[in-house]
Design an enzyme around this catalytic site. Structure first.
Site: not given
Ligand code: BG6
Length: 493
Positions: A51, A150, A179-180, A184, A218, A236, A241, A342
């Protein structure tokens, strides 16, 4: 064997959301690496759409800034960067404003040999309007590809809506759902480990495997990420994943590496997952939320303290542990323990295959009890594979047993840089290879399994269990596995 660079045919990659975070952090650095390696050249174009009233020069400047920030200094080559950014152009367009839809005609080439890919790095509610725009402006082609990522919904119903909006224009064989984790290197290595070696497959079943653990921990927090509080760890990480990792461990050998052969097998696993519903949710799942830690040297804020005022008191989980069961012949009675969170003790993603113990020991107790073998597949960091085995402790002292790792460290074995997930995935789109992308039925099966867990949590007004930042999660997660007489694998040696 060293890596081989196979150039792809020329393409026009149209990136909607070109001024956003995903483009800056992931897409531009990934494309730069592929360009630098010679996988594509100036015959291809990257067309940013957003935009903001940017110009070509502004997008090119932003691309330079992204490379400066996210590409290792030794890989930044000024001449290559100049050539790379010369492939960028920009079109300002608000796809929600049909009256003022901009033309891509000058940017997008008509030559049918140039592959057309549309990357929708925008919120999912824009997928529908963008697909309509592409169609009505005549940019859709039967061989074009569309890439989405996602959050593909927040439950089954909303994911159906999103997929329907895209399917209105694009056929399933044109849709690339990222889905990254599947991009990997170490995740793809799971396929090599299982299906390019003879030794694992015969024992890859309930007769020889006691249980499987999948951990994605993480150390970063989540409270300052606006999107996270709407999502939580279940949506998430687990829905996508973690379930994809579970599928790669548990699926039957596909007949070939054809995209649908592989995705058919993953789908069967998802559909064999025993539903966790009603009171079972309390027994088989644990959710947690991190609390702050105040110490002299380091103080870490809790999730609640990080949240803006209007979100305080949120019950969003920053940690999930659960016990999944797969109801089929191969895995009957073998639990898969999943946990992710996390602000955990460290950043580590790994899969642990815990084999059964030997049926009978010929060694007496004083010599040491044989421990069951464990295969530890480390996805990140320090990628590698470790097989924990019993050996005789060398030297005098009689027969004494000891557990040692047979250790394959990828960093030591290979000198090449490990490519980022997006490098592989972005060019698989151009190659037309959907193997590492989620098919619609997989996505929906994953939501169908996760939804009852979410619903039970929502119905229960209890807050998630607290855990201190920098630990392995709430005590309930330890109890979840210890109730079954097992423990989480925490040997980080
Ligand atoms: C993303 C999640 O999909 O994956 C993030 O939205 C998470 O919350 C990230 O941090 C983890 O990815 P990686 O590649 O850093 O393990």
């Amino acid at each position: 064997m060293s890596s081989r660079i196979i150039p792809v045919p020329p393409f026009d990659y149209v990136v909607f959301g070109a001024t956003g975070d995903l483009t800056r952090r992931k897409l531009i650095p990934a494309l730069y690496h592929r360009f630098k390696d010679g996988q594509f050249d100036e015959q291809s174009r990257i067309i940013g759409v957003s935009r903001s009233k940017w110009t070509d020069a502004q997008l090119q400047e932003a691309a330079r800034a992204s490379i400066a920030e996210f590409v290792a200094p030794e890989d930044q080559d000024a001449a290559v960067i100049d050539r790379f950014v010369s492939t960028f152009s920009y079109v300002a367009n608000d796809v929600t404003d049909e009256q003022h839809w901009a033309d891509l005609d000058t940017a997008l080439r008509a030559d049918p040999r140039i592959i057309r890919a549309f990357y929708l790095a925008v919120a999912p509610d824009l997928f529908g309007p963008i697909c309509q725009y592409l169609n009505r402006k005549g940019y859709y082609r039967r061989d074009a590809r569309v890439v989405i990522e996602k959050p593909l919904g927040h439950d089954l119903d909303s994911s159906i809506e999103i997929n329907d909006a895209v399917a209105h224009i694009f056929k399933e064989d044109q849709v690339y759902r990222i889905d990254h984790y599947l991009g990997k290197e170490t995740v793809q290595n799971l396929l090599a480990l299982r299906f390019a070696n003879i030794m694992f497959e015969p024992i890859w079943n309930s007769a020889h495997i006691d249980h499987v653990q999948i951990t994605v921990a993480e150390s970063v927090g989540a409270g300052t990420r606006g999107y996270y509080d709407e999502s939580g760890a279940l949506r998430d990480m687990i829905q996508n994943h973690m379930l994809q990792l579970l599928c790669l461990v548990a699926m039957e050998p596909p007949a070939s590496d054809d995209a649908n052969a592989l995705r058919d097998e993953k789908l069967k696993v998802l559909r064999s997952l025993k539903p966790i519903t009603g009171p079972e949710v309390g027994r088989a799942t644990v959710r947690g939320q991190y609390r702050g830690v105040t110490a002299d040297a380091t103080s870490v804020k809790g999730y609640q303290e990080e949240l803006p005022d209007d979100k305080k008191g949120s019950h969003t989980e920053t940690f999930v542990a659960l016990k999944a069961e797969i109801e089929n012949w191969r895995w009957s009675g073998v639990p898969f323990y999943l946990r992710t969170g996390k602000r955990m003790a460290t950043r580590v993603s790994e899969i642990v295959i815990q084999f059964r113990n030997i049926p009978h020991s010929i060694f007496d107790h004083a010599q040491g009890a044989p421990r069951p073998n464990r295969l530890v597949i480390r996805l990140q960091p320090d990628e590698g594979v470790k097989l924990l085995m019993m050996i005789k402790d060398p030297g005098p002292g009689g027969m004494r047993l000891r557990e040692v790792p047979l250790n394959l460290s990828f960093a030591e074995a290979f000198s090449e840089r490990t490519p980022e997930a997006y490098e592989r995935l972005l060019l698989d789109v151009i190659r037309g290879n959907q193997t590492l992308f989620m098919r619609r039925d997989e996505l929906e099966a994953a939501w169908a399994w996760v939804d009852p867990i979410r619903e039970a949590w929502d119905a229960d007004r209890e807050a998630p269990q607290p855990y201190s930042a920098g630990t392995w999660g709430p005590t309930g997660a330890i109890a979840l596995i210890e109730r079954d007489g097992r423990t989480w694998h925490e040997d980080r040696g």
